[in-house]
Enzyme design. Structure first.
Site, PDB file in Angstrom:
ATOM      1  N   HIS A  62      38.581  41.607  25.195  1.00 10.68           N
ATOM      2  CA  HIS A  62      38.989  40.308  24.517  1.00 10.68           C
ATOM      3  C   HIS A  62      37.658  39.690  24.268  1.00 10.68           C
ATOM      4  CE1 HIS A  62      40.966  36.355  24.333  1.00 10.68           C
ATOM      5  NE2 HIS A  62      39.904  36.066  25.311  1.00 10.68           N
ATOM      6  N   HIS A  87      32.736  33.711  26.911  1.00  8.46           N
ATOM      7  CA  HIS A  87      33.502  32.444  27.156  1.00  8.46           C
ATOM      8  C   HIS A  87      34.487  32.464  28.413  1.00  8.46           C
ATOM      9  CE1 HIS A  87      36.806  34.529  25.138  1.00  8.46           C
ATOM     10  NE2 HIS A  87      37.469  33.527  25.626  1.00  8.46           N
ATOM     11  N   ASP A  88      34.717  33.463  28.709  1.00 10.90           N
ATOM     12  CA  ASP A  88      35.657  33.422  30.029  1.00 10.90           C
ATOM     13  C   ASP A  88      35.008  33.852  31.366  1.00 10.90           C
ATOM     14  OD1 ASP A  88      38.285  32.804  28.985  1.00 10.90           O
ATOM     15  OD2 ASP A  88      38.631  34.990  28.398  1.00 10.90           O
ATOM     16  N   GLU A  91      34.926  30.979  33.758  1.00  6.61           N
ATOM     17  CA  GLU A  91      36.370  30.710  34.308  1.00  6.61           C
ATOM     18  C   GLU A  91      36.735  31.793  35.495  1.00  6.61           C
ATOM     19  OE1 GLU A  91      38.738  28.818  32.285  1.00  6.61           O
ATOM     20  OE2 GLU A  91      40.529  29.037  33.286  1.00  6.61           O
ATOM     21  N   ASP A  92      36.611  32.903  35.106  1.00  8.41           N
ATOM     22  CA  ASP A  92      37.284  33.955  35.556  1.00  8.41           C
ATOM     23  C   ASP A  92      36.255  34.936  36.566  1.00  8.41           C
ATOM     24  OD1 ASP A  92      39.063  33.683  34.097  1.00  8.41           O
ATOM     25  OD2 ASP A  92      39.048  34.985  32.830  1.00  8.41           O
ATOM     26  N   ASP A 154      39.543  32.731  19.902  1.00  7.36           N
ATOM     27  CA  ASP A 154      40.065  32.780  21.180  1.00  7.36           C
ATOM     28  C   ASP A 154      41.754  33.086  21.042  1.00  7.36           C
ATOM     29  OD1 ASP A 154      40.361  33.590  23.802  1.00  7.36           O
ATOM     30  OD2 ASP A 154      40.578  31.490  24.348  1.00  7.36           O
TER      31      ASP A 154
END
Ligand code: MN
Length: 730
Positions: A62, A87-88, A91-92, A154
């Site tokens: 992704h 980018h994630d 967050e993750d 995204d």
């Protein structure tokens, strides 16, 4: 294959995807900072190791895809590519923004931070929370535009892989995409991304309709290409003989645009005439002016084919607000159909496809288009500063700024002003200054007196007339379309409306309680709906304010109550619902639903449900209100279908128009009530200048009944048009 082999294979797949990205980056005109990009990839790959997406793919696929879109389709450089890859991560995983800053520097960390802030809770329970998230996105956008560009990348990848999500979530994401992300991409000049986002949301919102149009397009492809070849050959020969270096390609209207046109004009697929178009992208001769070259090519084309005089579009001298420049010409093709040709230089083409980022690449020489985007950003900043504006209000107003069609008008002194198309004389007054707007009593356009609601046309010269004693009138809110004027008027009216609303609510409560009703703290949806129907108004606020101002009286309240009980027996129900994740049908109390008053769906319409405290509300799936709700109340979406259980009638509206003659009404009534055995609930007829117009509410069982009535009505001598309309319009 052993597990180790599978993992080995997957690892190769990830690395290959990354190398593809790198290849496109090296082909761009950015400096070649591959080391940091490799480092970001390795870091993200390790951070997401072992995690999979819903589709089963390793997660890292992704971020690679998002970075690839940011690089190839938007034209962003190494900083953005790194941020997209990462980018994630915050967050993750357990890494923090500070970790990113230590490893990749301040800028990358700032962008990742911006993206993290907005992704949290996008699927929040509350509409206001989602709108608030969106406002955050726009705040970060005004700090660094790359944040929103990567967010769009995204979203595009999430839309491309939406298949693996449950249906209710598909509706939500597709709705949000149509409502805000596609217009935003358009506003930023990302033309191809906008088109793909629209097509994908169409695909998930209306699977059958999408499928249908795609199939038709595919089936006629060969035939269309024959027409195109025949059309393009003489043009290409001519351009070659004049020594042009160019590429000419066919352009096929997207499924979404075709559908929009079919809906807007109420025509079948066959009647969409502009499915085929063409585009010429040329390299200007050394030292030549590109605009003049465009005009030369235009001349060469119109020397071969007949020009459609009304359809030339010149975006060379006044580019669109998103920076788009081109010359569009429509000519008669060899088989007698109109074909539009877009003429662009290579520079114009890159701006058209990649939007904003391309502007930066050309920044030094071409500042006009960029300054237009900056103008827009400053409007957005103004909006953000408004202390009264809550997140929901912001979202609605922000959307208004996304449309870019424009009119060019002049002050009496000859100064040019640009306003959104559809702007009125009153908008113009507010655009000059709020004080002028508030004291405006009229306007002169080209020296003739016009009402404040006059819609401006390009080229108009506008003079505003003011009077000191004038104050803003309530109906003005209907005359303005620009953000600036709307905001100003809303603020002024809110103050006075609040008082009237409070007074109105007290009067209404007293009246209901006097009749023995127990009124809870808030009116429930059912009561609100009945009130709106009864007073023929659009919102509870309107009702209460009007009562407060004593513009409507409550003398007929006993009748309203009677009316209420009648209504309740007429409307019983047949949709069934599917909830959220599981495909399993969830039993929702059958009586606990209502038909949305804004679009009044009937069996045969595509529908969607929204869960509320008072049960499920059923909307047509393409109701503008539903599109908005989908993007704001995602988790409350319920999949709804009509179930053929019992015989049930629904009321729906039909409009019939034609040339007036004796007995025409009788003929119409006869086909409805005798031939088709439907009951007419209400009928209004108008005639003017020999034109006959009837609006009819009928009770039907299914959309097909309406279609039948329309088909039969069209067979009546003199009838020109018969269409379904929203019942409450009557
Ligand atoms: Mn993502």
């Amino acid at each position: 294959m052993s597990k180790a082999q599978v993992l080995q294979k997957e690892n190769e797949m990830m690395d290959n995807a990354f190398e593809e990205l790198l290849k496109d980056y090296l082909n761009s005109h950015h400096s070649k900072k591959t080391d940091i990009i490799r480092k970001a990839y390795q870091f993200a790959k390790t951070a997401h190791a072992g995690v999979r997406r819903r589709s089963g793919e390793p997660y890292i696929i992704h971020p690679i895809a998002v970075a690839h879109i940011a690089c190839k389709d938007i034209g962003l450089g190494s900083t953005s590519i790194c941020a997209a890859l990462l980018h994630d991560v915050v967050e993750d995983t357990d890494y923090t923004v500070d970790d990113i800053k230590d490893l990749f520097g301040e800028k990358v960390a700032e962008i990742v931070k911006g993206l993290t802030k907005i992704s949290g809770g996008v699927f929040g329970e509350q509409a206001s929370a989602q709108a608030e998230n969106f406002r955050k996105l726009i705040i970060t956008m005004s700090e660094d535009i790359r944040v929103v560009l990567i967010k769009i990348a995204d979203r595009l990848h999430n839309m491309r892989t939406l298949d693996s999500q449950p249906v209710a979530k598909q509706y939500k994401i597709a709705g949000e995409t149509e409502y805000i992300y596609a217009p935003l991409a358009h506003r930023l000049g990302l033309f191809s991304i906008k088109t793909e986002l629209e097509d994908l949301s169409f695909k998930y919102n209306f699977p059958e309709k999408y499928e249908n149009i795609s199939k038709r397009l595919e089936a006629e492809r060969e035939k269309r290409m024959e027409v195109y070849d025949k059309f393009s050959l003489p043009i290409m020969n001519k351009l070659n003989s004049y020594g042009y270096e160019f590429v000419m390609k066919e352009r096929i209207k997207s499924a979404f645009s075709i559908w929009k046109k079919m809906e807007a004009k109420q025509i079948p697929f066959e009647e969409v005439y502009d499915i085929l178009g063409a585009r010429i992208v040329f390299k200007p001769h050394p030292g030549a002016d590109e605009k003049i070259e465009c005009l030369k090519i235009y001349n060469l084309i119109t020397s071969i084919y007949t020009l459609h005089p009304g359809r030339t579009r010149d975006w060379l001298n006044t580019p669109k607000a998103n920076g788009y420049e081109a010359l569009h010409v429509t000519v008669m093709g060899p088989d007698g159909q109109w074909i539009e040709v877009q003429i662009r230089s290579q520079r114009m083409d890159e701006i058209a496809e990649k939007g904003l980022a391309a502007h930066w690449n050309y920044k030094k020489d071409y500042s006009l288009s960029e300054s237009k985007i900056e103008e827009w950003l400053s409007t957005v900043n103004e909006l953000l500063k408004n202390p009264d504006s809550n997140a929901m209000h912001f979202l609605d107003t922000f959307k208004l700024t996304l449309y870019d069609a424009e009119v060019f008008v002049f002050t009496p002194k000859g100064e040019m002003k640009t306003l959104p198309s559809g702007s009125t004389a009153l908008d113009f007054a507010f655009d000059i200054h709020s004080d002028i707007g508030m004291h405006c009593i009229g306007a002169k356009v080209n020296n003739k007196l016009v009402p404040l609601s006059y819609v401006l046309q390009s080229g108009d010269q506008v003079e505003i007339l003011v009077a000191k004693q004038q104050t803003p009138q309530p109906e003005w809110i209907n005359y303005v379309t620009t953000v600036k004027a709307k905001e100003k008027l809303t603020t002024i009216f809110k103050q006075s409306s609040k008082l009237f609303r409070k007074k109105g609510e007290e009067i209404l409560r007293d009246a209901l309680e006097a009749l023995g009703y127990v009124v809870k703290k808030d009116f429930n949806n059912e009561t609100i709906k009945l009130l709106l129907d009864h007073f023929k108004l659009d919102s509870l606020d309107d009702v209460l304010i009007k009562i407060g101002k004593e513009e409507i009286s409550l003398t007929d309240i006993p009748e309203f109550v009677k009316h209420k009980s009648r209504k309740l027996t007429i409307k019983s129900l047949t949709p069934s619902f599917l909830m959220g994740k599981s495909k399993k049908k969830e039993t929702i109390d059958n009586k606990n639903y209502s038909i949305a008053p804004c679009c009044k769906p009937i069996p045969g319409d595509d529908i969607i449900g929204f869960k509320t405290e008072d049960g499920v509300i059923i909307h047509k799936r393409d109701c503008p209100e539903a599109v908005k709700l989908k993007s704001q109340y995602g988790p409350k979406i319920v999949e709804a279908k009509w179930e053929q259980t019992k015989e049930q009638v629904y009321s729906a509206g039909i409009e019939i128009e034609g040339i007036d003659r004796k007995h025409i009404l009788m003929d119409i009534v006869k086909i409805i009530s005798e031939d088709l055995n439907a009951n007419i609930q209400k009928l209004t007829v108008k005639t003017f200048d020999g034109i006959f117009n009837a609006k009819i509410n009928v009770y039907v069982r299914h959309v097909n009944d309406i279609k039948k009535i329309c088909t039969e009505a069209l067979k009546i001598n003199g009838i020109e048009r018969a269409t379904r309309i929203n019942e409450h319009d009557i």
